[in-house]
Design an enzyme around this catalytic site. Structure first.
Site, PDB file in Angstrom:
ATOM      1  N   ASP A 261      26.337  11.795  89.715  1.00 23.10           N
ATOM      2  CA  ASP A 261      25.461  10.669  89.361  1.00 23.10           C
ATOM      3  C   ASP A 261      26.028   9.787  88.255  1.00 23.10           C
ATOM      4  O   ASP A 261      25.935   8.565  88.318  1.00 23.10           O
ATOM      5  CB  ASP A 261      24.089  11.180  88.911  1.00 23.10           C
ATOM      6  CG  ASP A 261      23.242  11.637  90.087  1.00 23.10           C
ATOM      7  OD1 ASP A 261      23.476  11.162  91.211  1.00 23.10           O
ATOM      8  OD2 ASP A 261      22.351  12.476  89.883  1.00 23.10           O
TER       9      ASP A 261
ATOM     10  N   TYR B 113      16.146   7.487  98.358  1.00 22.99           N
ATOM     11  CA  TYR B 113      15.276   6.749  97.448  1.00 22.99           C
ATOM     12  C   TYR B 113      14.590   5.602  98.206  1.00 22.99           C
ATOM     13  O   TYR B 113      15.075   5.114  99.223  1.00 22.99           O
ATOM     14  CB  TYR B 113      16.086   6.161  96.294  1.00 22.99           C
ATOM     15  CG  TYR B 113      16.411   7.119  95.169  1.00 22.99           C
ATOM     16  CD1 TYR B 113      16.318   8.498  95.338  1.00 22.99           C
ATOM     17  CD2 TYR B 113      16.821   6.641  93.926  1.00 22.99           C
ATOM     18  CE1 TYR B 113      16.615   9.362  94.303  1.00 22.99           C
ATOM     19  CE2 TYR B 113      17.130   7.499  92.880  1.00 22.99           C
ATOM     20  CZ  TYR B 113      17.028   8.862  93.073  1.00 22.99           C
ATOM     21  OH  TYR B 113      17.320   9.709  92.040  1.00 22.99           O
TER      22      TYR B 113
END
Length: 470
Positions: A151, A402
């Site tokens: 990430d 997402y």
């Protein structure tokens, strides 16, 4: 033929050739002059019409060979005047969701130069909508795509490109160095927020029209992070939410009011039993509504609503149609956190309409697969698991990820209301698809319409593994 005659003959031939060459050169000069006169006349005609001509060049590289696909002259007629986006309108009444964009970036990236990305989101000005995304400083099907499941790295950057286009080095605009980000337009310029740095000392860099205007340092030194979707601008002020602290327990949540890139006010939420991460926010009648991710203990989504003075209210969506992932089967909801399968989560969104709510969620209860929109006419306040409408947009067998909200202001659409829209990230690669060395995503988006729509699946569609994975 004696020598003198030979000399005379050769000389005559040379003179004839020279004369012909001179005539050709004179003709060439006349041709160029006529052509130039015609072009000049056309340009003068365009000037009389008071129109601007923009030349768009569509270029690409195929197997290291440069190809100019097209040159298109387009008369630019759209007014580019700046204006303050009021944000005072209510949400448009809707009955369903119409497909708005699909970039197919993973499919295209198997052969073309496309960025490795995650966390795409969409934001619109009064002139255009753009896709923002966090690159990994690498291209698909390239050696630097290895390990991009991570990430946070110094190679990540917030960039943007026109909506619906695959993000590439040729159509993308650099915005900020960032592994967490947000962006929005106030009608005058773009505000971008990019967070980068070490976990225990990250810094948020605010830019307005590309110029650094403000810095926010991590105040808890526990991974400062922000929305991963658009911030909200109302009457010249823009608003965003940041989180600093544990992802599995109580953390610190702050709302920032920003004008032309400068922070004018901030508050910390008093929410000891709530958890707010990756909020999806939108304007509604001059206020801001945010629906967020509870990564600590809620399988229903927390919300926070506030006005332009940052007076706020907090709560959880009460519906028994749960919006997070993982989550239990639909059933009895709560206006407090629903603890069953409440740990972990995924970024998501909802739109409130009075006591009703449109809930966007994965189709799977346990993995990031599929996507659907559900209309619960009493779900904002009631705890039953009943709903009235369900619209499928990604099948249960296809990967999602997402999701988040964005709106189109009346200044863009010409409507007298705020059009609600949403995007869905379609994650491919690791950690779920272990035949690859990379993690990336494409995206789709939908906008609300007051007409009948359709159930279908718009998946990513890329065939894996790629050449680099073999």
């Amino acid at each position: 033929m004696n020598p003198n005659q030979k000399i005379i003959t050769i000389g005559s031939i040379c003179m004839a050739i020279g004369t012909i060459s001179l005539i050709l050169q004179i003709g060439n000069i006349i041709s160029i002059w006529v052509s130039h006169s015609i072009q000049t006349g056309s340009q003068n005609h365009t000037g009389i019409c008071n129109q601007r001509i923009i030349t768009y060049e569509n270029n690409t590289w195929v197997n290291q060979t440069y190809v100019n696909i097209s040159n298109t002259n387009v008369v630019a007629g759209k007014d580019t005047t700046s204006m303050i986006l009021a944000g005072n309108s209510s949400l448009c009444p809707i009955r369903g969701w119409a497909i708005y964009s699909k970039d197919n970036s993973i499919r295209i990236g198997s052969k073309g130069d496309v960025f490795v990305i995650r966390e795409p989101f969409i934001s619109c000005s009064h002139l255009e909508c753009r896709t923002f995304f966090l690159t990994q400083g690498a291209l698909l099907n390239d050696k630097h795509s290895n390990g991009t499941v991570k990430d946070r790295s110094p190679y990540r950057a917030l960039m943007s490109c026109p909506i619906g286009e695959a993000p590439s080095p040729y159509n993308s605009r650099f915005e900020s160095v960032a592994w967490s980000a947000s962006a929005c337009h106030d009608g005058m310029g773009w505000l971008t927020i990019g967070i980068s740095g070490p976990d225990d000392g990250a810094v948020a860099v605010l830019k307005y029209n590309g110029i650094i205007t403000e810095i926010i340092k991590s105040w808890r030194k526990q991974i400062l992070r922000t929305q991963e979707s658009e911030c909200v601008c109302v009457n010249g002020s823009c608003f965003t939410i940041m989180t600093d602290g544990p992802s599995d327990g109580p953390a610190s949540y702050r709302i920032f009011k920003i004008e032309k890139g400068k922070i004018t006010k901030s508050i910390e939420l008093d929410a000891p039993n709530s958890h707010y991460e990756e909020c999806s926010c939108y304007p509604d009648t001059g206020k801001v509504m945010c629906v967020c991710r509870d990564n600590w203990h809620g399988s229903n989504r927390p919300w926070v609503s506030f006005n332009q003075n940052l007076d706020y209210q907090i709560g959880y969506i009460c519906s028994g149609v749960f919006g997070d992932n993982p989550r239990p089967k639909d059933g009895k909801g709560s206006c407090d956190p629903v603890n069953v399968d409440g740990a972990d989560g995924v970024k998501g969104f909802s739109y409130r309409y009075g006591n009703g709510v449109w809930i966007g969620r994965t189709k799977s209860n346990s993995s990031r697969k599929g996507f659907e929109m559900i209309w619960d006419p009493n779900g904002w306040t009631d705890t039953d698991g009943n709903f009235l409408v369900k619209q499928d947009v990604v099948a249960m067998t296809d990967w999602s990820g997402y999701s988040g909200s964005f709106v189109q202001h009346p200044e863009l659409t010409g409507l007298d209301c705020m059009r609600p829209c949403f995007w869905v990230e379609l994650i491919r690669g690791r950690p779920r698809e272990k035949t690859t060395i990379w993690t990336s995503g494409s995206s789709i988006s939908f906008c609300g319409v007051n007409s009948d729509t359709v159930n279908w699946s718009w998946p990513d569609g890329a065939e894996l593994p790629f050449t680099i994975d073999k």
